[in-house]
Design a protein around this motif. Structure first.
Motif, PDB file in Angstrom:
ATOM      1  N   PRO A   1      47.004  45.669  49.843  1.00 26.96           N
ATOM      2  CA  PRO A   1      47.852  44.508  50.109  1.00 26.96           C
ATOM      3  C   PRO A   1      47.247  43.546  51.135  1.00 26.96           C
ATOM      4  N   ASN A   2      46.508  44.069  52.102  1.00 27.14           N
ATOM      5  CA  ASN A   2      45.889  43.202  53.108  1.00 27.14           C
ATOM      6  C   ASN A   2      44.800  42.338  52.500  1.00 27.14           C
TER       7      ASN A   2
ATOM      8  N   GLU B   1      46.438  39.713  50.208  1.00 28.24           N
ATOM      9  CA  GLU B   1      47.053  38.620  50.971  1.00 28.24           C
ATOM     10  C   GLU B   1      45.990  37.676  51.517  1.00 28.24           C
TER      11      GLU B   1
ATOM     12  N   ARG C   1      45.704  33.832  50.530  1.00 26.52           N
ATOM     13  CA  ARG C   1      45.801  32.844  51.608  1.00 26.52           C
ATOM     14  C   ARG C   1      44.615  31.880  51.575  1.00 26.52           C
TER      15      ARG C   1
END
Length: 146
Positions: free
Chosen positions: A14-15, A18, A22
């Motif tokens: 998930p990091n 993201e 972004r």
């Protein structure tokens, strides 16, 4: 096939997902991006019939960003299935992985990957690589229409 989805991001972390999303948003490249979290979801999204009765794949993105270390179905198998299916074999696939294993590199190119990128460890370097990948595959590269 529809070109409404330009980027399919196949990433279970998930990091990392993201951060990638972004960076793409920052460069206005995320409007038509879909994030799937494992190999099975990727195959279903890319290879499931679109309901037209013709067996066409649902989407034809400009690029698939594919992690290799995925749950359910690993990235090498996802790549094998994408590149062996007549409906999706011309879709560019970029492996974006933390793997530094020579075997993964060799297997990916043997299966027809378009690019193999190892994720940098430093945040700034990772963001720069993702930005350059997005700009190249969406703005510079000329895709083949299936």
């Amino acid at each position: 096939m529809s070109h409404e989805v330009e980027i399919v991001l196949v990433e279970d972390d998930p990091n990392d997902a993201e951060l990638i999303m972004r960076v793409f948003r920052k460069h206005n490249l995320a409007n038509a991006m879909v994030h799937v979290k494992d190999g099975a979801e990727a195959l279903d999204f890319l290879l499931a019939p679109d309901g037209d009765g013709q067996g066409a794949a649902r989407v034809a993105p400009k690029v698939v960003l594919l992690d290799l270390k995925l749950p359910k179905v690993n990235g090498i198998e996802v790549l094998r299935r994408i590149k062996s299916d007549e409906r999706t074999k011309t879709i560019p696939v970029v492996v974006l992985t933390s793997s530094r294993e020579e075997r993964d590199l060799q297997d990916a190119y043997a299966l027809g990957v378009n690019s193999f990128v190892t994720k940098p460890i430093r945040f700034e370097d990772f963001a720069k690589v993702v930005s350059e990948l997005g700009l190249y595959w969406l703005m510079v590269n000329r895709p083949c229409d299936p």
